[in-house]
Design an enzyme around this catalytic site. Structure first.
Site, PDB file in Angstrom:
ATOM      1  N   PRO A  22       0.840  -1.236  -0.046  1.00  0.00           N
ATOM      2  CA  PRO A  22      -0.038  -0.005   0.027  1.00  0.00           C
ATOM      3  C   PRO A  22       0.922   1.216   0.195  1.00  0.00           C
ATOM      4  CG  PRO A  22       0.197  -0.713   2.065  1.00  0.00           C
ATOM      5  CD  PRO A  22       0.877  -1.764   1.441  1.00  0.00           C
ATOM      6  N   CYS A  23       0.418   2.388  -0.280  1.00  0.00           N
ATOM      7  CA  CYS A  23       0.856   3.608  -0.165  1.00  0.00           C
ATOM      8  C   CYS A  23       1.130   3.924   1.191  1.00  0.00           C
ATOM      9  CB  CYS A  23      -0.327   4.665  -0.820  1.00  0.00           C
ATOM     10  SG  CYS A  23       0.239   6.487  -0.197  1.00  0.00           S
ATOM     11  N   PRO A  24       2.337   4.495   1.590  1.00  0.00           N
ATOM     12  CA  PRO A  24       3.511   5.012   0.426  1.00  0.00           C
ATOM     13  C   PRO A  24       4.759   4.052   0.323  1.00  0.00           C
ATOM     14  CG  PRO A  24       3.855   5.888   2.670  1.00  0.00           C
ATOM     15  CD  PRO A  24       2.642   4.701   2.869  1.00  0.00           C
ATOM     16  N   ASP A  49      -0.674   0.269  -6.255  1.00  0.00           N
ATOM     17  CA  ASP A  49      -1.119   1.328  -5.394  1.00  0.00           C
ATOM     18  C   ASP A  49      -1.476   2.421  -6.616  1.00  0.00           C
ATOM     19  OD1 ASP A  49      -1.315   3.565  -4.053  1.00  0.00           O
ATOM     20  OD2 ASP A  49       0.813   3.636  -3.510  1.00  0.00           O
TER      21      ASP A  49
ATOM     22  N   HIS B 339       0.966  11.176  -0.811  1.00  0.00           N
ATOM     23  CA  HIS B 339       1.230  10.555   0.542  1.00  0.00           C
ATOM     24  C   HIS B 339       1.531  11.430   1.410  1.00  0.00           C
ATOM     25  CE1 HIS B 339       5.161   9.151  -0.876  1.00  0.00           C
ATOM     26  NE2 HIS B 339       5.339   9.754   0.377  1.00  0.00           N
TER      27      HIS B 339
END
Lengths: 86, 375
Positions: A22-24, A49, B339
Site C-alpha cells: 500500500p501507499c506509501p 497502488d 501521500h
C-alpha cells in the site's frame, strides 16, 4: 522487458516488486534501493497502488532524480521507471 | 481554536466550522418561532415565512445578489447538483460540462450522473488557465462550464471572474470553500455555497441562480415558497446560517488578514523545518485560512492519528485516509505528492501560539513515522 508504446527505451537495471504494497511503501522501497543502481542506471517499481502513478514522479522531482516514464510489467501491473542522477 | 475534545486544537475549519457566536442566539430563538410551514396563512405560518424571507434578504445582501436569486437547499452538495444540472437542463447547446480537474467531488458526481464530462487540466499550483477553459467551452455540445471559486483542498483561487466564455455557455461556480470568506466573483449564472463551512449550521446549502439564467429544475419539483427548492425548509437553521454569513462578511477583512499571515507562518515553518516536504497550492492567491503539504515517506493515516493524539485535529487527502483507497484527485491533478498529506485550516480565533505549537510538534512526528521505515 519493454512494452509497446512505453516511455522506457533502455533496459531496467533493478525492478522492485511492490505489487501488493500500500501507499506509501512503493516510494519508500524506491528510496531504499536507489543506491543499488549505478548513477545513470534505471530503477523500476512495479505497484498496483494508484498513488504510485503520481508519487513516483513527484518523488523524482523532490529528490532530483529523472522520471523516465511508466509501462507495464509482464502481468499487466503498472511499472514506473526512474533514472538515478545522483 | 479549541475543539470539543479535551485540549484539542481543531484545525479543520475547511471541513466544518463550529457555529458562529452570532448564529447561536438566532438559532435558539428561531427554533421556538420558526417551526411552522411558511406556506400557511395562519399566524405561526406567517412568522416562519417572515423568518425565511429575512434569511433570504440577509443572505442576498451579504453576497451582493438579489433576494429572488437565493434558494436554500438541504446541503451544499445539493446546491451544487441543482445549480450545475439545472444549467445543463436549460442549455440549448448540449450536455457536455467543461470543468477543471480539481473540482469538488460534488461537481464530479453531478456530471457523472447527468451530463458528459470534458476535463481541463490545472498547473502545479492547482490553477486552471482561463484561456484553456474558454477554448474548451467553444467546442460543440458544450452546455455549461463549471469552475470553483477556490479549491477546497489546496486553497488556490481560480480565475472565475476572468473567463471569456461564449454567450450561450453559462458558468456554474462552486463557491462552497470560499463563500463568506471571499467576495463572489462576476460572470456566473449559478453558484453554490455551504453554511457549515462559514459557521452556520450543517444542513443548509445556498443555491444562487441569476435572474436571466436559463435554469431548469433537473429534479422533481415541489410546491414550496421558492420554485427551485424541494421539501420543507429548515427555517431556524437557514436563519442562523444567514446570521453567521452576515457576521463572517462583516469581520472578514480583519479575520482574513490574520489568517493569511498565520498560514504564511505555517507555509514557511513547515518548508524550513520538515525535510522532504512539499507545501502545495498558490502561496499568495489563495483562501486565507487553509494550507496543504505532503511529507515524503509518511503514511497519511499515521500522521493524522499521531497529530490527533497530540491534540491537533487535521485532515488529509492521502489515499490511506480515504474510504476509496485512491489519493485525492486534486493532488493527483496537480502532480504533487499525495501521500503523507496534511490539510490544515484555521478557525476565526486561531492564534499564533496555536499555530506555533503545531509547527513545533510536526517535525518530531514526521521523523518518528519515518524512523519506523528506516528513513
Amino acid at each position: 522487458m519493454r512494452a509497446w508504446g512505453s516511455d522506457v527505451d533502455d533496459p531496467v537495471d533493478l525492478e522492485l516488486d511492490c505489487r501488493e504494497m500500500p501507499c506509501p511503501m512503493p516510494v519508500i522501497e524506491l528510496a531504499r534501493h536507489l543506491d543499488d543502481v549505478e548513477v545513470g542506471g534505471l530503477l523500476a517499481v512495479v505497484a498496483r497502488d494508484p498513488a504510485a502513478a503520481v508519487d513516483v514522479p513527484a518523488w523524482c522531482r523532490m529528490k532530483q532524480q529523472d522520471y523516465v516514464g511508466a509501462d507495464t510489467a509482464d502481468d499487466g501491473v503498472p511499472r514506473y521507471v526512474v533514472r538515478r542522477l545522483g | 481554536m479549541k475543539g470539543a475534545g479535551a485540549g484539542e486544537e481543531y484545525l479543520d475549519s475547511a471541513s466544518a466550522v463550529p457555529l458562529h457566536p452570532a448564529a447561536r442566539d438566532v438559532l435558539l430563538a428561531a427554533l421556538d418561532q420558526g417551526y411552522a410551514d411558511p406556506r400557511r396563512l395562519h399566524r405561526a405560518g406567517r412568522t416562519a415565512r417572515l423568518l425565511l424571507d429575512n434569511a433570504r434578504e440577509a443572505t442576498a445582501d451579504a453576497l451582493g445578489v438579489r433576494p429572488d436569486e437565493v434558494t436554500f437547499t438541504p446541503s451544499g452538495t445539493h446546491a451544487v447538483h441543482l445549480g450545475l444540472l439545472g444549467l445543463v437542463r436549460g442549455s440549448r447547446r448540449g450536455d457536455v460540462v467543461v470543468h477543471s480537474a480539481v473540482e469538488h467531488s460534488a461537481v464530479r458526481h453531478a456530471v457523472a450522473w447527468g451530463a458528459r464530462s470534458a476535463v481541463v487540466r490545472c498547473d502545479r499550483e492547482g490553477r486552471v488557465d482561463a484561456g484553456d477553459l474558454a477554448e474548451a467551452a467553444a467546442t460543440p455540445e458544450v452546455g455549461v462550464v463549471a469552475l470553483q471559486v477556490a479549491n477546497h483542498e489546496v486553497g488556490t483561487v481560480q480565475p472565475v471572474g476572468e473567463l471569456d466564455l461564449p454567450d450561450d455557455v453559462p458558468l456554474f461556480t462552486d463557491a462552497c470553500a470560499s463563500m463568506g470568506r471571499l467576495p463572489l466573483p462576476d460572470g456566473w449564472a449559478a453558484a453554490a455555497g455551504s453554511a457549515h463551512k462559514w459557521g452556520g449550521p450543517a444542513g443548509v446549502g445556498v443555491l444562487l441562480v441569476r435572474k436571466r439564467a436559463r435554469w431548469r429544475n433537473p429534479f422533481p419539483g415541489d410546491d414550496r415558497v421558492d420554485e427551485r427548492s424541494t421539501g420543507f425548509e429548515n427555517v431556524p437553521a437557514v436563519l442562523a446560517a444567514a446570521a453567521a454569513l452576515q457576521a463572517v462578511v462583516a469581520e472578514r477583512d480583519e479575520v482574513n488578514a490574520r489568517q493569511h499571515a498565520l498560514v504564511d507562518v505555517v507555509r514557511r515553518r513547515v518548508a524550513a523545518e520538515v525535510p522532504d516536504v512539499e507545501v502545495v497550492g498558490d502561496p499568495h492567491r489563495r483562501l486565507p485560512h487553509l494550507v496543504t503539504f505532503s511529507c515524503l515517506y509518511v503514511d497519511g493515516e499515521a500522521l493524522v492519528t499521531k497529530l490527533d493524539r497530540l491534540g491537533f485535529g487535521i485532515a488529509s487527502g492521502s489515499a490511506c485516509t480515504a474510504s476509496t483507497l485512491t489519493p485525492s484527485h486534486v493532488l493527483e491533478a496537480m502532480g504533487v505528492l499525495t501521500h503523507g498529506n496534511v490539510r490544515l485550516s484555521l478557525g476565526r480565533d486561531t492564534t499564533r501560539t496555536e499555530v506555533d505549537a503545531f509547527c513545533d510538534a510536526l517535525p518530531g512526528v514526521v521523523a518518528e513515522i519515518r524512523a519506523r521505515v528506516g528513513l
